[in-house]
Design an enzyme around this catalytic site. Sequence first.
Site, PDB file in Angstrom:
ATOM      1  N   SER A 137       0.849  -1.194   0.000  1.00  0.00           N
ATOM      2  CA  SER A 137       0.000   0.000   0.000  1.00  0.00           C
ATOM      3  C   SER A 137       0.884   1.242   0.000  1.00  0.00           C
ATOM      4  CB  SER A 137      -0.900   0.019   1.240  1.00  0.00           C
ATOM      5  OG  SER A 137      -1.603   1.248   1.330  1.00  0.00           O
ATOM      6  N   TYR A 147      -1.404  -0.598  10.405  1.00  0.00           N
ATOM      7  CA  TYR A 147      -1.586  -0.934   8.991  1.00  0.00           C
ATOM      8  C   TYR A 147      -0.385  -0.488   8.172  1.00  0.00           C
ATOM      9  CZ  TYR A 147      -3.770  -1.392   4.388  1.00  0.00           C
ATOM     10  OH  TYR A 147      -4.045  -1.746   3.098  1.00  0.00           O
TER      11      TYR A 147
END
Length: 259
Positions: A137, A147
């Site tokens: 990501s 995350y």
Amino acid sequence: MGIALVTGGSSGIGAEFARQLAARGHDLILVARDQARLDAVAAELRTPGREVETMAADLSNPKDTDRVAARLADTAKPVDILINNAGYGLKTKLVNPDVAEHDDAYAVMVRAVWVLSAAVAPGMKQRGHGVIVNVSSIASQLSMGGYSAMKAWVQTYTESLANELKGSGVTVTALMPGWVRTEFHQRASIRGSSIPGALWLDSEYLVRECLRDVDRGKVVSMPSVRYRPLSWLLRHLPRSTVRTISRRISLSRSKAASE
């Protein structure tokens, strides 16, 4: 054309990978938690001459991960493409003593990526061809909690694995999505209004560009000219500036969620 296994293959980016790989002529193995949703995608993609296998598995459970790994290691029906896509956003703060959500996320987005890649890579190497795509990501270049940390690991792991497999005929690619219009953000309670409209990508475009980069043997796939300059800036700005940007994004998300 061979077999492709896609984790998180029942929705979002994973389902789009399944569709485009099917269009390229691959048989499929779709892995996700929800059997009903798996069956729906399989029914959409299954045609005469194309096999679509489903495996209901929760990759936060090591036993389920090991079951998928065993399928990947099966030389009788070898898998030629592995898409490690399963993942989800995190709501728990790093300072929260309850680490259960982070434990599960680590199992899905770190351990499963490692275990499944390690299961399939030896056979690919022996055959002299294969593809592994790990979905990281753009958040890996920011500092926005657990995350970001896990996706940063995915990118570094992917580049390291690409080094190990250099010259073997096996390609390894880290896909670096930005904000993509899927239900991922709804599940993570991220409102679209907190993200500038120009930064949203369509999953069909994202996967098409990723597969094009895979065909070219690229180790890092950063689809969209909208994100390449942003990624360059995040890699070259002082880390203190990146932390400030990350805080502002997090604050805007919190504000949008409370409205």
